[in-house]
Design a protein around this motif. Structure first.
Motif, PDB file in Angstrom:
ATOM      1  N   ASP A 146      -9.388 -26.857 -45.332  1.00  0.00           N
ATOM      2  CA  ASP A 146      -8.314 -27.682 -45.395  1.00  0.00           C
ATOM      3  C   ASP A 146      -7.413 -27.682 -44.214  1.00  0.00           C
ATOM      4  N   PHE A 147      -7.239 -26.478 -43.813  1.00  0.00           N
ATOM      5  CA  PHE A 147      -6.184 -26.196 -42.507  1.00  0.00           C
ATOM      6  C   PHE A 147      -6.888 -26.818 -41.564  1.00  0.00           C
ATOM      7  N   SER A 148      -8.259 -26.852 -41.258  1.00  0.00           N
ATOM      8  CA  SER A 148      -8.850 -27.507 -39.986  1.00  0.00           C
ATOM      9  C   SER A 148      -8.737 -29.265 -40.382  1.00  0.00           C
ATOM     10  N   GLU A 149      -9.173 -29.808 -41.351  1.00  0.00           N
ATOM     11  CA  GLU A 149      -9.355 -30.867 -41.656  1.00  0.00           C
ATOM     12  C   GLU A 149      -7.855 -31.698 -41.407  1.00  0.00           C
ATOM     13  N   GLU A 150      -6.833 -31.062 -41.883  1.00  0.00           N
ATOM     14  CA  GLU A 150      -5.434 -31.853 -42.084  1.00  0.00           C
ATOM     15  C   GLU A 150      -4.724 -31.578 -40.399  1.00  0.00           C
ATOM     16  N   ASN A 151      -5.215 -30.346 -39.815  1.00  0.00           N
ATOM     17  CA  ASN A 151      -4.482 -30.240 -38.405  1.00  0.00           C
ATOM     18  C   ASN A 151      -5.612 -30.699 -37.495  1.00  0.00           C
ATOM     19  N   HIS A 152      -6.651 -31.160 -37.637  1.00  0.00           N
ATOM     20  CA  HIS A 152      -7.724 -31.930 -36.744  1.00  0.00           C
ATOM     21  C   HIS A 152      -8.161 -30.594 -35.705  1.00  0.00           C
ATOM     22  N   VAL A 153      -8.220 -29.422 -36.197  1.00  0.00           N
ATOM     23  CA  VAL A 153      -8.656 -28.362 -35.509  1.00  0.00           C
ATOM     24  C   VAL A 153     -10.008 -28.093 -35.856  1.00  0.00           C
ATOM     25  N   PRO A 154     -11.129 -28.278 -34.974  1.00  0.00           N
ATOM     26  CA  PRO A 154     -12.516 -28.106 -35.138  1.00  0.00           C
ATOM     27  C   PRO A 154     -12.929 -26.500 -35.578  1.00  0.00           C
ATOM     28  N   CYS A 155     -13.796 -26.153 -36.556  1.00  0.00           N
ATOM     29  CA  CYS A 155     -14.201 -25.048 -36.902  1.00  0.00           C
ATOM     30  C   CYS A 155     -15.706 -24.992 -36.853  1.00  0.00           C
ATOM     31  N   LEU A 156     -15.877 -24.203 -35.932  1.00  0.00           N
ATOM     32  CA  LEU A 156     -17.608 -24.455 -35.786  1.00  0.00           C
ATOM     33  C   LEU A 156     -18.151 -22.857 -36.216  1.00  0.00           C
ATOM     34  N   PHE A 157     -19.191 -23.311 -37.281  1.00  0.00           N
ATOM     35  CA  PHE A 157     -19.880 -22.065 -37.867  1.00  0.00           C
ATOM     36  C   PHE A 157     -19.085 -20.902 -38.445  1.00  0.00           C
ATOM     37  N   PRO A 158     -18.232 -21.074 -39.683  1.00  0.00           N
ATOM     38  CA  PRO A 158     -17.540 -20.171 -40.421  1.00  0.00           C
ATOM     39  C   PRO A 158     -18.798 -19.530 -41.173  1.00  0.00           C
ATOM     40  N   MET A 159     -18.795 -18.373 -41.218  1.00  0.00           N
ATOM     41  CA  MET A 159     -19.824 -17.453 -41.729  1.00  0.00           C
ATOM     42  C   MET A 159     -19.707 -17.396 -43.249  1.00  0.00           C
ATOM     43  N   THR A 160     -19.979 -18.528 -43.893  1.00  0.00           N
ATOM     44  CA  THR A 160     -19.623 -18.590 -45.548  1.00  0.00           C
ATOM     45  C   THR A 160     -20.848 -19.194 -46.059  1.00  0.00           C
ATOM     46  N   ASP A 161     -20.871 -18.654 -47.286  1.00  0.00           N
ATOM     47  CA  ASP A 161     -22.110 -19.217 -48.087  1.00  0.00           C
ATOM     48  C   ASP A 161     -21.417 -20.150 -49.538  1.00  0.00           C
ATOM     49  N   LEU A 162     -19.958 -20.223 -49.183  1.00  0.00           N
ATOM     50  CA  LEU A 162     -19.328 -20.988 -50.038  1.00  0.00           C
ATOM     51  C   LEU A 162     -18.501 -22.241 -49.373  1.00  0.00           C
ATOM     52  N   VAL A 180     -17.082 -25.802 -48.080  1.00  0.00           N
ATOM     53  CA  VAL A 180     -16.603 -27.112 -48.773  1.00  0.00           C
ATOM     54  C   VAL A 180     -17.785 -28.247 -48.454  1.00  0.00           C
ATOM     55  N   VAL A 181     -18.260 -28.856 -49.809  1.00  0.00           N
ATOM     56  CA  VAL A 181     -19.312 -29.656 -49.384  1.00  0.00           C
ATOM     57  C   VAL A 181     -18.864 -31.364 -49.663  1.00  0.00           C
ATOM     58  N   SER A 182     -18.733 -31.764 -48.364  1.00  0.00           N
ATOM     59  CA  SER A 182     -18.299 -33.163 -48.383  1.00  0.00           C
ATOM     60  C   SER A 182     -19.022 -34.018 -47.342  1.00  0.00           C
ATOM     61  N   GLU A 183     -19.233 -35.274 -47.732  1.00  0.00           N
ATOM     62  CA  GLU A 183     -20.064 -36.086 -46.721  1.00  0.00           C
ATOM     63  C   GLU A 183     -18.857 -36.844 -45.783  1.00  0.00           C
ATOM     64  N   THR A 184     -17.836 -36.632 -45.952  1.00  0.00           N
ATOM     65  CA  THR A 184     -16.968 -37.179 -45.120  1.00  0.00           C
ATOM     66  C   THR A 184     -15.944 -36.529 -44.262  1.00  0.00           C
ATOM     67  N   ASP A 185     -15.707 -35.312 -44.780  1.00  0.00           N
ATOM     68  CA  ASP A 185     -14.818 -34.382 -43.726  1.00  0.00           C
ATOM     69  C   ASP A 185     -15.525 -34.009 -42.534  1.00  0.00           C
ATOM     70  N   TRP A 186     -14.671 -33.763 -41.742  1.00  0.00           N
ATOM     71  CA  TRP A 186     -14.962 -34.026 -40.271  1.00  0.00           C
ATOM     72  C   TRP A 186     -14.919 -32.686 -39.601  1.00  0.00           C
ATOM     73  N   TYR A 187     -13.892 -31.891 -39.720  1.00  0.00           N
ATOM     74  CA  TYR A 187     -13.510 -30.885 -38.557  1.00  0.00           C
ATOM     75  C   TYR A 187     -14.105 -29.414 -39.212  1.00  0.00           C
ATOM     76  N   THR A 188     -15.169 -29.214 -39.972  1.00  0.00           N
ATOM     77  CA  THR A 188     -15.868 -27.940 -40.070  1.00  0.00           C
ATOM     78  C   THR A 188     -17.254 -28.280 -40.109  1.00  0.00           C
ATOM     79  N   LEU A 189     -18.008 -27.483 -39.102  1.00  0.00           N
ATOM     80  CA  LEU A 189     -19.489 -27.539 -38.890  1.00  0.00           C
ATOM     81  C   LEU A 189     -19.999 -26.202 -39.366  1.00  0.00           C
ATOM     82  N   TYR A 190     -20.527 -26.353 -40.690  1.00  0.00           N
ATOM     83  CA  TYR A 190     -21.153 -25.000 -41.392  1.00  0.00           C
ATOM     84  C   TYR A 190     -22.472 -24.657 -40.903  1.00  0.00           C
ATOM     85  N   PRO A 191     -22.889 -23.410 -41.115  1.00  0.00           N
ATOM     86  CA  PRO A 191     -24.739 -23.103 -40.867  1.00  0.00           C
ATOM     87  C   PRO A 191     -25.315 -24.023 -41.930  1.00  0.00           C
TER      88      PRO A 191
END
Lengths: 578, 191
Positions: free
Chosen positions: A295-311, A313-324
């Motif tokens: 949520d921090f990334s999304e609202e501040n437009h700060v990209p987050c690349l590959f956070p190591m999490t198995d949990l 946020v699943v969204s079809e529209t959110d932009w700023y986090t790219l998960y493995p």
């Protein structure tokens, strides 16, 4: 000249939009002569209107923009938006031999340089040289495709019909689009951060960070060496590297350590970001959920690349986090898709999910439910296990008495002994599904009697098959191995998984920094990663990317465990199940 | 008088030449060949999640038009898809007279859900199917059409039109304008 101002302004857009809504109740005002005067929009409103045209192809009136491509093909703007080719940052794209030139504020109003000592020649065909645009020539090229030099743009560029007022708003937006470097960028360095929460195993954390920190150390030693006056290597680097802007800049990485409960993380993140703004977040590791960081990334437009999490946020529209990957959710989806494709559940047949009331259990059940509904089935019944509850033979017999066609047991390894009750249950369902990730090493001790009808979602590759072609461009082969014994599992610990994903993250970072070619805008970071070719991974086999795609691993096997004391996993599905 | 006009026109056209940096849109820029293709016997999945045997779909007694696209494609796919949408619009109630087939080159991401939303964006009518499948099966289809690419970002614009009369394929490499595409369609009896 370049600074963070635009981002503060864009953050104000939502407020401006709301106030715009209030004002729009009074779209025109009468002057004393009874004539109507045109409403004057604030800068924020104009940005909002321009952004809607650019990203959604919708005019301020709400109607689709009208355009023609290939000379005579009429297209609604919604099918052919500016953003689809010029991308979110406006820096353009290269796809299928078509080069889409930049349309951002920084590039439009200066002459377009084709070459830097021949370096851009790798892309063909090249867009035409042109002088700097003015408002008049830019409006002309958008409407007719005629460039200031008198040439014509490639006819895949739509020619848009735009009224003067709408054109002014679009131009206003383009002038602001990627016009100043994003926060975290200076003439000397690119600043990043990684988020680490309390309670993370230090071994896992260090495994994730090791490849990244090694890259940064090498990169910074190079930058240091190149900074010596008259250094010939520097001159060579500036001429030969894909990105000359990168040669003398160093990379810095802060650790943003979050303490206390997740509900307090957001405030800590905002404070870190205020003190030392980061261009993007790299990796990151959490002992639990990731949503506050997302949520921090999304609202501040700060990209987050590959956070190591198995949990994630699943969204079809959110932009700023790219998960493995989608993690546990993806396993639930795989179970639903396999069950659907298998066709063993009769139409309207009942499916029961036994779900541990934990983030993992919930993610598995949510993924299953959504994919099951998407496939056109009625919602499954869910039995929730509270903290003190365990799966017992009685619970399972009680559920089978209602004759469900399939049962999901989304719980950890503690539930395995109880599964034996199903082997002798009167109305045993045709299939039972469990999660390999949730079972962890317990995966190998599924009771013998239930193996023939128990299906396991297995989110990892069996084998790493990479065929290299020339010039380092890898073509990935499919993982064709049909069985897997315990000794040959590629990734045997969490730390190994972190090290492998950390290496993939580092590879992506190096490619992105080169491909950005000095265009240090946060949106460009993910725009260029969206054009990266598939990458091999010893965790997931294949990581794939694409414009707007936000989960790199798309697959999950459904497997069974063979009988006997040294069993093998046996594939029952493709990697991706449709 | 006529002579003077012709000379002036010639002079004007010569003067105008250096200004023409790129060919006009109407000029044909695509390559066209006639081919025979053998279809692999694969089962793919359409936008409704329904299994489709490719051979049966391709050997229909209607003309078939095939392209290769993906759901999050930036530049080429929108143009190919707008051509399909435009043809369907021209055919109006007769849209089922021709079978349009878009085959995914990003089968991992293109689920039935993604494909359905994509078709909706182009206002697709019945008669236009978007197919996905396993990577191995998709590779077989790309090889069968001599259209194999290892990386979706380096794909190229290709339109394949099958005549139901002789089963031969018109292979068009490049992007066509609306009238060019309709003209090619007319050649296989799509009016």
């Amino acid at each position: 000249m370049k600074g963070p101002g635009r981002y503060g302004r864009l953050r104000g857009l939502s407020v401006a939009f709301l106030s715009g809504m209030v004002f729009s109740l009074f779209p025109v005002v009468s002057n004393s002569f009874g004539e109507t005067a045109k409403r004057v929009f604030s800068d924020q409103e104009r940005l909002q209107r321009g952004e809607r045209m650019y990203r959604e192809g919708l005019l301020p009136s709400g109607e689709p923009m009208q355009a023609y491509v290939k000379g005579d093909l009429p297209v609604p703007g919604t099918a052919f938006t500016c953003v689809s080719c010029h991308l979110r940052s406006g820096l353009g794209s290269v796809e299928g031999g078509v080069v889409t030139p930049p349309t951002n504020g920084d590039k439009l109003f200066q002459p377009f340089q084709l070459l830097f000592k021949g370096l851009e020649q790798k892309y063909f065909p090249l867009p035409p040289r042109r002088p700097a645009y003015t408002d008049v020539t830019l409006a002309e090229v958008i409407r007719s495709g005629t460039t200031p030099a008198g040439g014509a743009l490639n006819d895949v560029m739509p020619r848009y019909f735009l009224e003067d007022g709408d054109m002014e708003d679009l131009l206003f937006y383009l002038k602001e689009l990627s016009s100043r470097y994003s926060p975290g960028i200076s003439a000397a360095s690119l600043h990043f951060a990684t988020v680490i929460t309390d309670g993370v195993n230090p071994e896992d954390r260090d495994a994730m960070l090791a490849p990244l920190e090694q890259y940064i150390a090498i990169k910074n030693n190079q930058a240091k060496a190149y900074k010596a006056p008259g250094n010939r290597s520097r001159q060579m680097a500036e001429n030969m590297l894909v990105s000359k802007e990168l040669a003398t800049r160093s990379v810095t990485l802060s650790r943003w350590v979050l303490k206390g409960p997740p509900q307090t993380w957001r405030k800590q993140l905002e404070e870190y970001n205020r003190r030392e703004p980061a261009f993007a977040l790299l990796g990151g590791i959490s002992s639990g959920e990731w949503k506050p960081v997302h949520d921090f990334s999304e609202e501040n437009h700060v990209p987050c690349l590959f956070p190591m999490t198995d949990l994630p946020v699943v969204s079809e529209t959110d932009w700023y986090t790219l998960y493995p990957s989608k993690g546990y959710y993806q396993e639930g989806e795989a179970a639903a898709r396999y069950l659907h494709a298998d066709g063993v559940v009769p139409e309207g047949g009942a499916v029961v999910q036994i779900m541990r009331d934990s983030p993992e259990g919930k993610a598995l059940a949510t993924g299953f439910r959504q994919a099951w509904l998407d496939a056109g089935h009625p919602a499954p019944t869910t039995v929730t296990l509270g903290a003190a509850q365990t799966v017992t033979g009685d619970l399972l017999r009680g559920i089978t008495a209602k004759k469900p066609a399939a049962i999901m047991v989304w719980d950890g390894p503690e539930m395995l002994p109880a599964l034996q009750a199903l082997a002798t249950a009167e109305n045993r369902p045709a299939s039972v599904f469990i999660s390999a990730r949730y079972l962890d090493k317990g995966l190998w001790s599924v009771p013998d009697q239930v193996r023939p009808f128990t299906y396991i979602t297995y989110p990892h590759t069996f084998a790493l098959n990479v065929a290299y072609s020339s010039m380092g461009s890898a073509k990935l082969q499919e993982d064709r191995q049909k069985t897997l014994n315990r000794a040959n599992v590629l990734i045997k610990s969490k730390a190994q998984e972190m090290a492998s994903l950390g290496a993939s993250l580092t590879q992506l970072l190096t490619m992105a920094l080169m491909d950005m070619r000095g265009n240090y805008y946060r949106d460009t970071f993910f725009d260029v990663i969206g054009m990266v070719a598939d990458q091999p991974s010893s965790v997931f086999g294949r990581l794939s990317f694409g414009p707007g795609q936000r989960y790199a691993s798309k697959g999950c096997y459904v497997v069974q465990l063979s009988e006997g004391p040294t069993p093998e996993l046996v594939k029952k599905s493709d990697w991706v199940i449709h | 008088m006529l002579r003077t006009t012709l000379i002036s026109l010639f002079a004007l056209s010569v003067l105008g030449m250096p200004l023409t940096v790129q060919p006009a849109a109407a000029e044909t820029k695509y390559q066209r060949t006639i081919e025979n293709y053998a279809m692999p016997d694969v089962v793919l999945v359409n936008q409704n999640g329904t299994k489709v045997r490719l051979k049966e779909l391709m050997q229909s007694n209607k003309p078939v038009i095939v392209d290769f696209i993906f759901g999050t494609c930036t530049t080429i796919c929108p143009i190919l898809s707008v051509s399909f949408a435009n043809l369907q619009q021209k055919l109006a109630a007769d849209s089922r007279k021709v079978q349009l087939v878009s085959i995914s080159i990003d089968p991992e991401n293109d689920s039935p859900k993604v494909m359905k939303e994509y078709l909706k964006r182009y206002r697709a009518k019945p008669g236009w199917d978007f197919l996905t499948g396993s990577r191995a099966d998709i590779d077989k289809v790309m090889y069968a059409f001599n259209a194999y690419i290892p990386n979706k970002m380096s794909h190229f614009p290709l339109t394949l039109i099958r005549s139901s009369k002789d089963g031969k394929w018109i292979r068009i490499f490049g992007l066509m304008g609306s009238s060019e595409f309709l003209e090619e369609c007319r050649k296989v009896g799509i009016q």
